[in-house]
Design a protein around this motif. Structure first.
Motif, short mmCIF file in Angstrom:
data_model
loop_
_atom_site.label_atom_id
_atom_site.label_comp_id
_atom_site.label_asym_id
_atom_site.label_seq_id
_atom_site.Cartn_x
_atom_site.Cartn_y
_atom_site.Cartn_z
N ILE A 1 -66.11 4.61 -56.88
CA ILE A 1 -65.55 5.09 -55.62
C ILE A 1 -66.49 4.63 -54.52
O ILE A 1 -67.65 5.05 -54.46
N PRO A 2 -66.02 3.73 -53.64
CA PRO A 2 -66.90 3.17 -52.61
C PRO A 2 -67.32 4.20 -51.57
O PRO A 2 -66.70 5.25 -51.41
N GLU A 3 -68.37 3.86 -50.85
CA GLU A 3 -68.91 4.72 -49.80
C GLU A 3 -67.94 4.83 -48.63
O GLU A 3 -67.33 3.84 -48.21
N ASN B 1 -69.21 25.62 -45.21
CA ASN B 1 -67.80 25.25 -45.25
C ASN B 1 -67.67 23.80 -45.70
O ASN B 1 -68.14 22.89 -45.02
N GLU B 2 -67.05 23.61 -46.86
CA GLU B 2 -66.90 22.28 -47.46
C GLU B 2 -65.47 21.78 -47.28
O GLU B 2 -64.50 22.52 -47.45
N PHE B 3 -65.37 20.49 -46.96
CA PHE B 3 -64.08 19.81 -46.83
C PHE B 3 -64.14 18.58 -47.72
O PHE B 3 -64.85 17.62 -47.43
N SER B 4 -63.40 18.62 -48.79
CA SER B 4 -63.33 17.51 -49.74
C SER B 4 -62.18 16.61 -49.29
O SER B 4 -61.03 17.02 -49.26
N VAL B 5 -62.52 15.35 -48.93
CA VAL B 5 -61.54 14.43 -48.35
C VAL B 5 -61.36 13.23 -49.27
O VAL B 5 -62.34 12.57 -49.63
N GLU C 1 -56.70 0.07 -47.82
CA GLU C 1 -56.73 -1.29 -48.35
C GLU C 1 -56.72 -1.30 -49.88
O GLU C 1 -57.55 -1.95 -50.53
N ASN C 2 -55.80 -0.53 -50.46
CA ASN C 2 -55.59 -0.43 -51.92
C ASN C 2 -56.79 0.11 -52.70
O ASN C 2 -56.95 -0.18 -53.88
N THR C 3 -57.64 0.87 -52.04
CA THR C 3 -58.81 1.46 -52.69
C THR C 3 -58.87 2.95 -52.37
O THR C 3 -58.58 3.36 -51.26
N MET C 4 -59.26 3.75 -53.36
CA MET C 4 -59.41 5.18 -53.15
C MET C 4 -60.84 5.49 -52.68
O MET C 4 -61.81 4.94 -53.21
N PHE C 5 -60.94 6.36 -51.68
CA PHE C 5 -62.22 6.80 -51.14
C PHE C 5 -62.29 8.32 -51.25
O PHE C 5 -61.27 9.00 -51.20
N HIS C 6 -63.51 8.84 -51.37
CA HIS C 6 -63.70 10.29 -51.44
C HIS C 6 -65.06 10.65 -50.87
O HIS C 6 -66.06 9.96 -51.11
N LYS C 7 -65.09 11.76 -50.14
CA LYS C 7 -66.36 12.30 -49.63
C LYS C 7 -66.18 13.79 -49.39
O LYS C 7 -65.12 14.24 -48.96
N THR C 8 -67.24 14.55 -49.65
CA THR C 8 -67.25 15.98 -49.32
C THR C 8 -68.11 16.16 -48.08
O THR C 8 -69.29 15.82 -48.08
N PHE C 9 -67.48 16.66 -47.03
CA PHE C 9 -68.15 16.94 -45.76
C PHE C 9 -68.50 18.43 -45.74
O PHE C 9 -67.72 19.26 -46.21
#
Length: 131
Positions: A7-9, A88-92, A97-105
């Motif tokens: 999962i890319p940055e 307070n966590e927000f999991s996004v 561009e056909n790639t899945m991204f994920h980050k928890t803010f």
């Protein structure tokens, strides 16, 4: 198997808490926005939020956006002042561009306050960026 998933940055996507005047209720409210500063749209945006500390936990909220165009932002949810004492966590998660991204803010406890506001990318408002 799990180690093979890459999962890319996340770059150019932010979450911000912005204090705004609510003319219907005549109050200042804090709202969370997702911002896409990239030159491309992000799609199928899923946001899961919750707040907690050692003794309290909030309900889990789920939000989705079909698409967030390039250089734009969208309101995600209203923050009640009672949860400012929590982390307070927000999991996004989203596709671009056909790639899945994920980050928890995370908005750390007691960091959502007027004195901590600063310039927010793409918005004319001041607010607080999540870590």
């Amino acid at each position: 198997m799990k180690k093979d998933i890459k999962i890319p940055e996340v770059k150019g996507v932010y979450l911000a808490a912005v204090r705004e005047w609510n003319k219907d209720f005549r109050t200042h409210d804090w709202n969370v926005y997702i911002l896409n500063e990239n030159n491309f749209a992000i799609e199928t945006v899923l946001i899961v939020s919750s707040g907690s500390n050692k003794k309290d936990v909030t309900s889990t909220m789920r939000h989705s956006l079909k698409i967030l165009p390039a250089k734009s932002f969208a309101k995600v949810e209203l923050l009640q002042p009672e949860i400012f004492k929590l982390n307070n966590e927000f999991s996004v998660s989203y596709f671009a561009e056909n790639t899945m991204f994920h980050k928890t803010f995370v908005f750390k406890k007691n960091t959502i306050k007027e004195s901590a506001q600063g310039k927010i990318p793409l918005m004319k408002e001041e607010g607080i960026l999540a870590d």
